[in-house]
Enzyme design. Structure first.
Site, PDB file in Angstrom:
ATOM      1  N   HIS A  16     -21.195  21.837  18.056  1.00  0.00           N
ATOM      2  CA  HIS A  16     -21.006  20.804  18.826  1.00  0.00           C
ATOM      3  C   HIS A  16     -22.527  20.011  19.053  1.00  0.00           C
ATOM      4  O   HIS A  16     -23.452  20.893  19.060  1.00  0.00           O
ATOM      5  CB  HIS A  16     -20.308  20.606  20.013  1.00  0.00           C
ATOM      6  CG  HIS A  16     -18.983  21.450  19.881  1.00  0.00           C
ATOM      7  ND1 HIS A  16     -18.176  21.967  20.732  1.00  0.00           N
ATOM      8  CD2 HIS A  16     -18.273  21.743  18.587  1.00  0.00           C
ATOM      9  CE1 HIS A  16     -17.169  22.406  20.295  1.00  0.00           C
ATOM     10  NE2 HIS A  16     -17.076  22.156  19.177  1.00  0.00           N
ATOM     11  N   ALA A  17     -22.512  18.624  19.435  1.00  0.00           N
ATOM     12  CA  ALA A  17     -23.889  18.242  20.144  1.00  0.00           C
ATOM     13  C   ALA A  17     -25.048  18.635  19.224  1.00  0.00           C
ATOM     14  O   ALA A  17     -25.106  18.665  18.163  1.00  0.00           O
ATOM     15  CB  ALA A  17     -24.004  18.684  21.297  1.00  0.00           C
TER      16      ALA A  17
END
Lengths: 89, 560
Positions: A16-17
């Site tokens: 993620h991210a």
């Protein structure tokens, strides 16, 4: 030619991210055509949205497949990347 | 709380601020383009989309370079989204069916945003980034200016669906009195920005969609409310709070104390030696929590004693003659370190972390204590060391023994696990002090992962169950005559800080930005009054009732 490998993800935020962004950049830099799959969903590893939409968490098994020249070398790089923890604090 | 305030719009307040002013709304996202056949050829539409995306990515890149830092990283990620091959394929498919560029871009991005939203949590909140990219590309296709922050020519309360990173990066903070968002939670960009810059903000206010340009509102982050068309009385009250807060920020940097003169040292939580200067400037009387993880996070192996000694010395030199509490390396669920523990754990928060990990890697702990002892030798700060996540008396004894062996005379423990709160008296017979980490203590008391959004409602340090454990530790400190500090986020909440002192806590450590508000609040109450407020909070049944009871008692006492 194409090559495939299954890797357990080591980053505590999964893909993620920031780790997702770094992974996509790493995949783009290999110059090979790379796909990443979790379960039966497979996406273009050069696509940050594709990669994020897999919802990969720490400890998930993913399969990476590369085609073209240097496929094995590309998978070596990406396997090391996926096993490393890229999160700070 | 007045009847009018109770009918106010509710959201999640970020910080303690209050602001009064006229609303300026961020223009709502443009209407979805209609699905009508394009009058251009597929190639022409394709060319238009390519040019629009190039213009948007150039604009976002420039904004990123202007903003720098964290904002730049977020904007760079948006650039990657705009150029994303998965979405571009979807756009191409729609264009090949004869759709317009506007429709194809809007639809392809919306579908991708929906996929992300379905995944929820962090990814769901990134959907806002994606909608923003799409709106920018569509505006570029239409030849419209990019959607963004309004400029009414006077200070305003910005009301938006949610703020995209591109908006927040270049926000003119001199004009923005407060931020209100209709969507978005405590981890949204708006919340992160507001915390970082100290802007008054309330996020996730669904009813704020009714607000229009020019509406007068009171944005009250401390109470998580928006009051629309406030009465003269409400305006005066808010203005007084704005002034009191400004006065508190500008008040002389006295040492922390209650109204009756009881000292309550106000200390700083720091993560790097470089942040010491700001803490001193804001009146920190020392350091209540120095996190040492920064030395270890970027390394495959533990740093050398010499490298650590240099960093500790730099920190201690900033606080001559003052107390500095250094926490031994706290590797944990949210920050695993491969050289301490590379085992896969089902429940890392309940696993080999904190002091447990250090005791299975004694050389890492010994090196750290050696480096601290060396730094202590050449500086005049009063160095205290403490162990993270201690759950037993045996662990306390082992850590204190190690610390004393290395010539560190003051060794304490962090109380983050209910077992050590319940055994505080036995623990404080060995430890020289205790420091309560309220974030973890709340997580373990409520059995709610502090990193998990779906159980965030349980992560509230006002919960009477948590306060009762704090009371145990405070009472043990009184009996044994040992200091008991708090170094969690709870200490930064002014009224909760008063409650903590009423429960027997003797010092408070917090992010330096919170020092002024807490200093001012402590000066309002005597020790006996703090005890009365704490008793009211502990006797409540829920976190919300504890807060209300504390507020009610505080108001009654100050009006007497």
């Amino acid at each position: 030619m194409s090559a495939t490998r299954t890797v357990t993800v080591g980053s505590s935020q999964g893909l993620h991210a920031r780790p997702a962004k770094l992974f996509v950049e790493a995949a783009q830099n290999t110059g090979a055509q790379v796909t990443i799959a979790k379960g039966d969903k497979s996406v273009n590893a050069a696509s940050i949205l594709g990669v994020m939409s897999l919802g990969v968490d720490k400890g998930d098994e993913v399969t990476i497949t590369a085609a073209g020249d240097g496929a094995e070398a590309a998978l070596d790089t990406l396997e090391t990347f996926l096993k490393t923890d890229h999160d700070e604090a | 709380m007045s009847a009018a305030a109770q009918s106010a719009m509710k959201g999640t307040g970020i910080g303690r601020g209050v602001a009064v002013g006229p609303v300026a709304r961020m223009s709502p996202p443009p209407l979805p383009p209609p699905a009508e056949p394009s009058l251009l050829t597929h190639e022409q539409e394709s060319q238009r989309v390519t040019e629009a995306i190039a213009a948007v990515t150039a604009d976002l890149t420039t904004r990123g370079q202007t903003a720098g830092g964290q904002a730049q990283e977020v904007l760079d990620a948006q650039v990657m989204m705009a150029q994303d091959p998965t979405v571009q394929e979807a756009v191409e498919t729609l264009l090949a069916q004869g759709q317009t560029g506007e429709y194809a871009v809007h639809t392809a991005f919306a579908e991708m945003a929906e996929t992300l939203q379905a995944l929820g949590g962090y990814l769901g909140e990134r959907a806002a980034d994606l909608h923003d990219v799409a709106a920018r590309v569509v505006a570029a296709l239409r030849g419209d200016p990019p959607p963004g922050v309004p400029d009414p020519g006077h200070p305003f309360v910005l009301v938006a669906q949610d703020l995209a990173p591109a908006d927040t990066a270049l926000l003119d903070l001199d004009k923005v009195l407060a931020l209100v968002t209709i969507e978005g939670g405590p981890t949204s960009h708006t919340a992160i920005l507001a915390r970082g810059k100290g802007i008054t903000a309330v996020v996730g206010v669904a009813e704020a969609s009714r607000l229009a340009d020019g509406d007068e509102v009171i944005v009250d982050a401390a109470n998580s409310t928006i009051v629309v068309s406030p009465t003269q009385e409400q305006r005066a009250e808010a203005a007084a709070r704005v002034q009191a807060r400004a006065a508190a920020q500008a008040a002389p940097l006295t040492d922390g104390a209650l109204a009756d003169g009881t000292p309550v040292p106000l200390l700083a939580n720091l993560g790097t030696p470089e942040s010491a200067a700001e803490a001193v400037q804001l009146g920190a009387e020392g350091v209540g929590l120095f996190r040492t993880e920064f030395l270890f996070l970027s390394s495959e192996s533990a740093p050398s004693v010499e490298a650590q000694r240099k960093a500790y010395q730099e920190l201690l030199e900033a606080f001559p003659g003052k107390k500095v509490v250094v926490r031994a390396l706290d590797a944990g669920a949210d920050k695993p370190l491969p050289f301490l523990n590379d085992a896969e754990e089902e429940n890392p928060a309940l696993g080999l972390r904190g002091l447990r990990a250090l005791l299975t890697n004694e050389e890492v702990l010994r090196d750290q204590l050696s480096a601290l002892a060396q730094a202590q030798e050449v500086t005049s700060a009063d160095l205290w060391v403490m162990a993270p996540m201690v759950s037993t008396v045996e662990e306390t004894e082992t850590f204190a023994k190690f610390a004393h062996q290395h010539g560190l005379k003051t060794a304490g423990v962090m109380v983050e696990v209910p077992s050590s709160a319940l055994l505080a008296e036995q623990i404080l017979k060995t430890a020289d002090f205790a420091s309560i980490g309220t974030n973890d203590l709340t997580q373990y008391t409520m059995a709610a992962d502090r990193l998990l959004g779906s159980v965030a409602g349980l992560q509230d340090p006002w919960h009477p169950a948590v306060l009762k454990l704090v009371r145990e530790v405070g009472a043990a400190g009184t009996v044994t005559g040992k200091p008991v500090g708090v170094c969690g986020e709870a200490a930064a909440d002014p009224l909760l800080a008063v409650v903590l002192v009423g429960l027997g806590v003797t010092s408070l450590s917090m992010a330096p930005a919170a020092l002024a508000d807490v200093r001012a609040e402590l000066l309002r109450f005597t020790k006996d009054q703090a005890r009365a407020i704490a008793t009211a909070a502990v006797s409540a049944s829920t976190a919300a009732e504890a807060l209300q009871a504390a507020q009610h008692t505080a108001t009654t006492l100050t009006n007497e």
